[in-house]
Design a protein around this motif. Structure first.
Motif, PDB file in Angstrom:
ATOM      1  N   ASP A  48       0.788  -1.197   0.084  1.00  0.00           N
ATOM      2  CA  ASP A  48       0.022  -0.113   0.084  1.00  0.00           C
ATOM      3  C   ASP A  48       0.977   1.410   0.294  1.00  0.00           C
ATOM      4  O   ASP A  48       2.154   1.174  -0.097  1.00  0.00           O
ATOM      5  N   GLU A  49       0.122   2.432   0.237  1.00  0.00           N
ATOM      6  CA  GLU A  49       1.184   3.632  -0.003  1.00  0.00           C
ATOM      7  C   GLU A  49       2.007   3.735   1.147  1.00  0.00           C
ATOM      8  O   GLU A  49       3.299   4.207   0.866  1.00  0.00           O
ATOM      9  N   PHE A  93      -3.920   0.350  -4.761  1.00  0.00           N
ATOM     10  CA  PHE A  93      -3.693   1.131  -5.833  1.00  0.00           C
ATOM     11  C   PHE A  93      -4.614   0.981  -6.997  1.00  0.00           C
ATOM     12  O   PHE A  93      -4.640   1.570  -8.132  1.00  0.00           O
ATOM     13  N   VAL A  96     -11.516   2.235  -7.608  1.00  0.00           N
ATOM     14  CA  VAL A  96     -12.317   3.814  -8.128  1.00  0.00           C
ATOM     15  C   VAL A  96     -13.411   3.777  -7.129  1.00  0.00           C
ATOM     16  O   VAL A  96     -14.228   2.787  -6.880  1.00  0.00           O
ATOM     17  N   ARG A 104     -12.296   8.994  -7.220  1.00  0.00           N
ATOM     18  CA  ARG A 104     -10.766   8.836  -6.862  1.00  0.00           C
ATOM     19  C   ARG A 104     -10.406   7.600  -7.172  1.00  0.00           C
ATOM     20  O   ARG A 104     -11.010   6.674  -7.011  1.00  0.00           O
ATOM     21  N   ALA A 105      -9.315   7.545  -7.813  1.00  0.00           N
ATOM     22  CA  ALA A 105      -8.745   6.524  -8.374  1.00  0.00           C
ATOM     23  C   ALA A 105      -7.300   6.111  -8.165  1.00  0.00           C
ATOM     24  O   ALA A 105      -6.459   6.986  -8.006  1.00  0.00           O
ATOM     25  N   GLY A 106      -6.872   4.887  -7.829  1.00  0.00           N
ATOM     26  CA  GLY A 106      -5.603   4.356  -7.769  1.00  0.00           C
ATOM     27  C   GLY A 106      -4.650   4.516  -8.879  1.00  0.00           C
ATOM     28  O   GLY A 106      -5.448   4.393 -10.113  1.00  0.00           O
ATOM     29  N   THR A 107      -3.623   4.571  -8.947  1.00  0.00           N
ATOM     30  CA  THR A 107      -2.875   5.008 -10.147  1.00  0.00           C
ATOM     31  C   THR A 107      -2.442   3.642 -10.873  1.00  0.00           C
ATOM     32  O   THR A 107      -2.022   3.512 -11.830  1.00  0.00           O
ATOM     33  N   THR A 191       0.172   7.882  -6.328  1.00  0.00           N
ATOM     34  CA  THR A 191      -0.648   6.652  -5.748  1.00  0.00           C
ATOM     35  C   THR A 191      -1.991   6.901  -6.057  1.00  0.00           C
ATOM     36  O   THR A 191      -2.553   5.932  -6.129  1.00  0.00           O
ATOM     37  N   SER A 192      -2.456   7.973  -6.107  1.00  0.00           N
ATOM     38  CA  SER A 192      -3.987   8.127  -6.319  1.00  0.00           C
ATOM     39  C   SER A 192      -4.385   9.440  -7.114  1.00  0.00           C
ATOM     40  O   SER A 192      -3.232  10.546  -7.148  1.00  0.00           O
TER      41      SER A 192
END
Length: 310
Positions: A48-49, A93, A96, A104-107, A191-192
């Protein structure tokens, strides 16, 4: 295949709390659409981040860090990539979330999935992502666009981790978007991102996405091993027209070929190496410069080292 020294024990010793996967000398060829290239010295898939932040904070400042996404717009050179290659994935990641008129979406989310999520929520303005074969991380880095839309049109803010492990947020203005480019610091791993749509009719949005899909299938060699658009369009012109005028349609180098269907696409025709593909691209650039005076600039990202000459 080139083998790098195994630095994973040193990384684990410096960051004992890492939860993600570290793989030494991991082939990257299967992670790219061209299906070519050497290994990563270390391939890291963070949990995760926070896990990404732990790694970057602990990593020696002299160790190179490279990020890859879906590998759709990428050439990995045959000698491989030294240092740590980060590939984001998984739920952390890859999700959505719709929040009113924003998403908001993970990259690691594919662009097409963002387009579909927006359509399902009745949010217009993001259908152009249906025609981009990459992920959100790449879209942020290069202001990806297609069919009349660009990332700059819909982005609210982006979030990422810098080389020291610090969490960073970037407003739209701070991204410094221009054509196929962002001015965000090179060392930030996004990351997002938060996007804004506008209320629309779901059926109309899906019809627009179908139109984008049909146009792409009719004009681009999407069923080949390719890397998408090879060169950026020069100001006031089209790269493919210059390439065609230079006599490069169908040009072959080793196992690589300029697509007959769309000559701003290179394809791995038969057992190409990364050197074949990149060399063909450079030959195209040379011929276009010679015939038109225009210096084409790569849109495809090229990373890593060539194989040493024997």
């Amino acid at each position: 295949m080139t083998a790098f020294p195994d630095i994973t024990p040193a990384i684990r010793a410096a960051a004992p709390g890492l939860r993600g996967r570290l793989l030494a000398n991991q082939s990257l060829a299967d992670l790219t659409w061209f299906r070519v290239g050497g290994p990563a010295q270390v391939l890291f898939t963070p949990a995760d981040e926070e896990d990404l932040s732990v790694l970057l904070a602990a990593l020696d400042s002299q160790t190179p860090v490279t990020v890859i996404g879906l590998g759709s717009n990428l050439i990995v050179r045959d000698g491989g990539v030294p240092g740590v290659v980060v590939r984001l994935g998984g739920r952390a990641f890859g999700s959505v979330e719709v929040e009113g008129e924003t998403l908001r979406a993970g990259t690691a989310v594919p662009d097409v999935r963002l387009a579909k999520a927006a359509a399902e929520a009745g949010l217009d303005g993001l259908a152009f992502y249906r025609g981009i074969p990459g992920s959100i991380g790449g879209a942020l880095r290069m202001n990806a666009g297609a069919h009349g839309g660009e990332t700059t049109d819909v982005l609210v803010e982006a979030r990422g981790v810098d080389r020291e492990g610090g969490l960073r947020r970037f407003t739209h203005a701070e991204m410094g978007f221009r054509y196929r480019h962002s001015s965000a610091p090179d060392d930030v791993i996004f990351t997002s991102a938060l996007f804004r749509g506008r209320p629309g009719d779901r059926a109309a949005i899906e019809a627009e996405m179908d139109r984008v899909t049909a146009a792409r299938e009719a004009a681009q060699p999407i069923r080949e091993r390719t890397g998408g658009s090879t060169f950026k369009n020069p100001e006031g012109g089209k790269a493919w027209q210059l390439i065609d005028a230079a006599g490069c349609r169908g040009l072959v180098m080793g196992g690589a070929q300029v697509s007959e269907m769309h000559c701003n696409f290179l394809i791995n025709r038969e057992g190409a190496t990364a050197a074949d593909i990149e060399g063909l691209g450079e030959e195209v650039r040379r011929r276009v410069r010679e015939t038109s005076g225009v210096d084409l600039h790569w849109e495809i990202k090229r990373i890593g080292l060539p194989l040493p000459r024997s």
